[in-house]
Design an enzyme around this catalytic site. Sequence first.
Site, PDB file in Angstrom:
ATOM      1  N   HIS A   1       0.817  -1.215   0.000  1.00  0.00           N
ATOM      2  CA  HIS A   1       0.000   0.000   0.000  1.00  0.00           C
ATOM      3  C   HIS A   1       0.854   1.270   0.000  1.00  0.00           C
ATOM      4  CE1 HIS A   1      -3.150   2.797   0.962  1.00  0.00           C
ATOM      5  NE2 HIS A   1      -2.412   3.232   1.963  1.00  0.00           N
TER       6      HIS A   1
ATOM      7  N   GLU B   1      24.256 -13.964 -32.337  1.00  0.00           N
ATOM      8  CA  GLU B   1      24.866 -13.994 -31.003  1.00  0.00           C
ATOM      9  C   GLU B   1      25.982 -15.027 -30.878  1.00  0.00           C
ATOM     10  OE1 GLU B   1      21.709 -14.696 -28.165  1.00  0.00           O
ATOM     11  OE2 GLU B   1      20.647 -15.995 -29.540  1.00  0.00           O
TER      12      GLU B   1
ATOM     13  N   ASP C   1      25.076 -12.753 -25.226  1.00  0.00           N
ATOM     14  CA  ASP C   1      25.671 -14.023 -25.625  1.00  0.00           C
ATOM     15  C   ASP C   1      26.835 -13.824 -26.591  1.00  0.00           C
ATOM     16  OD1 ASP C   1      24.515 -15.983 -24.108  1.00  0.00           O
ATOM     17  OD2 ASP C   1      22.757 -16.184 -25.409  1.00  0.00           O
TER      18      ASP C   1
ATOM     19  N   CYS D   1      19.731  -6.070 -29.432  1.00  0.00           N
ATOM     20  CA  CYS D   1      18.805  -6.196 -28.311  1.00  0.00           C
ATOM     21  C   CYS D   1      19.448  -6.693 -27.023  1.00  0.00           C
ATOM     22  CB  CYS D   1      17.630  -7.096 -28.682  1.00  0.00           C
ATOM     23  SG  CYS D   1      18.093  -8.783 -29.021  1.00  0.00           S
TER      24      CYS D   1
END
Lengths: 569, 93
Positions: free
Chosen positions: A187, A430, A454, A501
């Site tokens: 909250h 990659e 990668d 990316c």
Amino acid sequence: MEGVGASPGISIGKIHLLVDEKVKIDTGKIREEEIETELNKLKNALNQTEKDLKKIKEETENRFGVDKAEIFEAHLMFLEDPEFISRIEGEIKNKRMRAEAAVNKAVKQFANLLSELEDEYILARQADIKDVGSRIIDLIMGKKSKKRDLALNTVIVAEDLTPSDTAQLDTRKVAAFVTSEGSKTSHTTIMARSLGIPAVVAVGKGLISKTVEGQDIIVDGIDGRVIIDPDPDTVKEYREKGERYHKELKRLTKFRGIKAVTIDGRDIEVAGNIGNLMELEGVLKKGGDGIGLFRTEFLYMNREELPSEEDQFVVYKTAVQKMAGKPVIIRTLDIGGDKEIPYLEFPPEMNPFLGYRAIRVCLDRDDIFKPQLRAILRASEYGDIRIMYPMISNLEEIEKANRLLTVCKKELNNEGKKFNSEIKVGVMIETPAAVMEASAIARNVDFFSIGTNDLIQYTLAVDRINEKISALHSPYHPSVLRLIKMTVEAANQEGIPVGICGEAAGEELLIPYLIGVGLDELSMSAISILKTKETISRWSMKEANEIVSTVISLENSHQIINYLKKVKK
Amino acid sequence: MLEREVIIKNETGLHARPAGRFVKESKNYVSDIKLINGSKEINAKSIMSVMTLGARKGQMIKIQASGDDEEKAVKDLAHFLEIELPLLEKSKE
């Protein structure tokens, strides 16, 4: 002290401790003739609580809107809960407990039951039940409510804040919230975010004991830090940080609705990487030009069996509909390596990153790959969806995957199901092998996306999850930067678009190099999108091209980083 | 007494926000209404109990009602769980 940055911004103010004075609850037994009195006390307290809650609900509606008041609706439901009430009455009648002790016990029992569910939403409701409980107890024991006048620039420090607490605070005077408990969905967090007040939550048990009423405190909601009784230098430092944050916020919001264009007019697409639909909302909020990488692993995790075609179709369709015409690049399943899926029971490997992973698994398991391809195809009917195969290291893999894709298309045709027959198919670049073969690969696909995480790992022979060598895992290594350049050149020559990316796409220092080599699209976490758009707008292609020539002539990552820092705008 | 099996279809299951909505619906009937999930059996008019039931998407639970309007209760509540709740959730997105 460190906690979780729940609502961004910097505040410097004086502490106001909002801690319950521990009420001593008498757990002694009552006499039989007292039962009636205690039941009456309970009844009166329940009635009064109901009146109070209704009033607070109304006040909250007026001050914060109907949405924020909904929480008190839930409180009222707890108050009327037949099981809750009968349990309290049972304790009074059968166990001869005092009304306040009976309420306390029932609240604890229900709160404990809920804590077994391990769900963030439910844990927040647990706090609500306790909140209602302490209201009832306070009334039974004749305690006054804790409404107080606040001084300007008050930092509220508490264990956790309940909706009743915040409803009774004059939030115009609150500079920040700090709580020892709580989470990103509690909250306090939601309230602080909607009011635009900085907050740090989950600071830990030591918070309350280490703070004193009226002390100075710095609250850094950006990095999740609080500093009690700071020296003047620190105050100055954070004041400046706060100003920088506000300026940046103001400056960056204007990039939300506009495209990233270099000074000399080249459009660069700035897209978002996501791992689920919630993150997609973040990309939309930051004005991303599309989804450059939709990781689909989440669909396969936290469950007992493979997701069905239908399950996946709904998710992909929702994603592309929400993006309303903007492209969504879906990466097919990339498991293995560091991402395990227990129910598939893959045997352990000596070198998982070099083993049975990503496209290698998919080409071996039609039962996994086909439902995903079919789901993506069917969703392509609803917007600009593109398919991307991960971890390609030779052309045959693409041919095999495309053969299966053709089979799926034929099946769907026969079943009368619609899809975009011209769907674009691309690959992740990659592995160094894919870079060396980039021209041949480019002739067989519609687009490239360079996965730097990668690519760095495979080029530099650096395990990206081994912390001992994490410093070696760098996008600034000359070989990595050259491989990126080679990939883009091959794509340009064959006339296909090329994006990036990995994490490197959002590296501020690297951006002039990335646009300089000729990337068409940069895809990153939502949080970096606006900043990247701004950075792009500061460069011209001419300057960026010069940066590339210089970077390529440098001999090590140290020189490259220093040079990029020097020319940074 | 009447009972019927239903499958929880909405994303968040019956353990979070939708619990409140369901309890409000249940209170419209005079019959005693229970929800049964495996070995757990709870009062469908108690918000706290419904939340502790922990019914998630894809699970099958039983609605059991006994009283004057049991037939209508079972029918309406099953409809609410299987049709209305997933729709309500979608419209909120």
